[in-house]
Enzyme design. Structure first.
Site, short mmCIF file in Angstrom:
data_model
loop_
_atom_site.label_atom_id
_atom_site.label_comp_id
_atom_site.label_asym_id
_atom_site.label_seq_id
_atom_site.Cartn_x
_atom_site.Cartn_y
_atom_site.Cartn_z
N LYS A 4 0.64 -1.46 -0.02
CA LYS A 4 -0.22 0.17 -0.39
C LYS A 4 0.00 1.47 0.18
O LYS A 4 2.07 0.95 0.01
CB LYS A 4 -1.36 0.05 1.38
CG LYS A 4 -2.12 -1.46 1.46
CD LYS A 4 -3.13 -0.74 0.47
CE LYS A 4 -3.68 -2.58 -0.40
NZ LYS A 4 -4.28 -3.18 0.87
C1 LIG Z 1 -5.28 -4.66 1.71
C2 LIG Z 1 -6.87 -3.92 1.32
C3 LIG Z 1 -7.54 -4.92 2.51
C4 LIG Z 1 -7.21 -5.43 3.42
O1 LIG Z 1 -5.49 -4.95 3.80
P1 LIG Z 1 -5.45 -5.93 5.22
O2 LIG Z 1 -4.23 -4.25 5.78
O3 LIG Z 1 -4.39 -6.50 4.15
O4 LIG Z 1 -5.44 -6.68 6.40
C5 LIG Z 1 -8.69 -4.46 2.06
N1 LIG Z 1 -9.43 -3.86 1.13
C6 LIG Z 1 -8.95 -3.38 -0.24
C7 LIG Z 1 -9.46 -2.96 -0.63
C8 LIG Z 1 -7.31 -3.86 0.54
O5 LIG Z 1 -6.67 -3.25 -1.10
#
Ligand SMILES: *Cc1c(COP(=O)(O)O)cnc(C)c1O
Length: 397
Positions: free
Chosen positions: A187
């Site tokens: 991210k």
């Molecule tokens: C990455 C992501 C999640 C989950 O986040 P984690 O930190 O991996 O639990 C949820 N929704 C979207 C759209 C994501 O890209």
């Protein structure tokens, strides 16, 4: 060296701040947790931010604090990561899906309205790739029906959008009750694993804070408030559990990394935007490729991009996506398909009876989607390598 579709950027300053924390008194819940929460709340212009162990945990807590449970239905976009819909099932509610807008690839407000059922109590909008969902229109549909609006902003950290001449930050605008973020390493900023729940509602924030740590409260006992008999003895040791919570805490170590990453978020966002511009310039005139288009052209300099996903006419090219991914891999270029419509997963088909045809736009998008490498540490020559490879593949049919 393989170019992945995304990768974290860790600087010496990031490492230094984490090392300082290792030498400090706190590894788990210490001062950096509240510092990170405060800085994050400022970034997105919201009153409260609650740091949690993942984006999934933030979504789970969002549904719990909104008191969504069995007999409720929550509608989300099929074009998202599994976690967005799974969290609805965690609380015993029905995850349902409305189709995407063909321009933004985000939940369509019109399809949302069409999908409305008497038991629909919540909506989770997802800002696919960083492109923002039409929050004002989505909130209008939801609020008319007294439903809660949750914004899964995992793809859009630090993003903003224009509405009627004003600019609003993702997580800090009036059209979501709760916003959730992820700091997984792909991210925009990372804490390894991590997440944040953001809201302007003090009750939601307080409840989320309790639930992330076993539902435990150390302040004033409230047995009487629950209509129960008071415990006979109080003291400095006293702790009380009023609701069933979890261990969803984020550590001081991780928040140190998060704080350091926040110092660089503007650079990250700008570099990602530059790469998107370079790709768009190279691919926009190619008849076989559909570049990401903005729902609102005014968002050009406001968008925080997480993914660069092309629509590729594999059939017209006489090729398949697997062949493309294979050829790209041979050239050292990673690619990924994001996302398979969630309701097509075996568990969803079996549990809720969902099948092909439920969301035609999301299925069409999925058929032609391919996400290319896009992350801040990519050099211009890395970007050129990808552009050449993709262009070459469209010419070799
Ligand atoms: C990455 C992501 C999640 C989950 O986040 P984690 O930190 O991996 O639990 C949820 N929704 C979207 C759209 C994501 O890209």
């Amino acid at each position: 060296m393989m170019l992945p579709y995304s990768r974290q950027s860790i600087s010496e300053d990031d490492i230094e701040l984490v090392c300082q924390t290792l030498r400090s008194e706190f590894l788990t819940t210490g001062p950096r947790v509240s510092q990170f929460e405060q800085r994050f709340a400022e970034l997105v212009g919201a009153k409260y931010a609650v740091a949690v162990s993942s984006g999934t945990a933030a979504l789970h807590l969002a549904l719990l604090v909104a008191e969504i449970g069995s007999n409720d239905r929550v509608v989300t976009s099929p074009n998202t990561f599994l976690a967005t819909a799974n969290c609805v099932a965690y609380v015993g509610a029905i995850p349902d899906f409305a189709d995407i807008d063909p321009v933004s690839y985000c939940l369509s407000p019109k399809r949302l309205a069409d999908s409305w059922q008497p038991d629909t109590r919540g909506v989770i909008a997802v800002h696919y790739a960083g492109q923002t969902a039409d929050m004002p229109a989505i909130a209008e549909v939801a609020r008319k029906n007294n439903a809660v609006v949750i914004e899964d902003a995992c793809h859009a950290i630090g993003g903003r959008f224009e509405h009627q001449g004003s600019c609003y930050p993702i997580g800090g605008h009036p059209w979501a009750d709760i916003s959730t973020f992820s700091f997984h390493s792909v991210k925009t900023i990372t804490t390894g694993e991590g997440g944040m729940l953001v809201t302007n509602n003090p009750r939601y924030a307080e409840k989320a804070r309790q639930l992330r740590s076993h539902g435990m409260v150390r302040e004033e006992p409230s047995f009487s408030g629950l209509g129960l008999q008071q415990p006979t003895e109080f003291g400095p040791w006293y702790y009380e559990m009023q609701q069933l919570g979890f261990n969803y805490r984020l550590t001081d170590l991780q928040c140190a990394l998060g704080l350091s990453q926040l110092n660089r978020i503007n650079q990250f966002i700008c570099r990602r935007r530059e790469i998107v511009d370079q790709y768009n310039a190279a691919f926009s005139a190619n008849p076989w490729l559909g570049i990401p288009r903005l729902r609102n052209p005014a968002d050009r300099d406001l968008t925080s991009w997480h993914l660069y996903t092309l629509q590729i006419d594999f059939a017209a090219l006489g090729s398949t996506r697997s062949q493309w991914m294979h050829r790209l891999k041979e050239l050292g270029i990673g690619s990924q398909v994001l996302y398979i419509p969630v309701y097509l997963q075996p568990w969803y088909r079996q549990k809720y009876g969902y099948a092909e045809g439920k969301c035609a736009q999301a299925e069409a998008f999925y058929r032609n989607a391919l996400s290319l490498p896009m992350f801040p540490d990519m050099s211009d020559s890395d970007v050129d390598t990808v552009i050449e490879a993709v262009t070459c593949l469209t010419e070799s049919r």
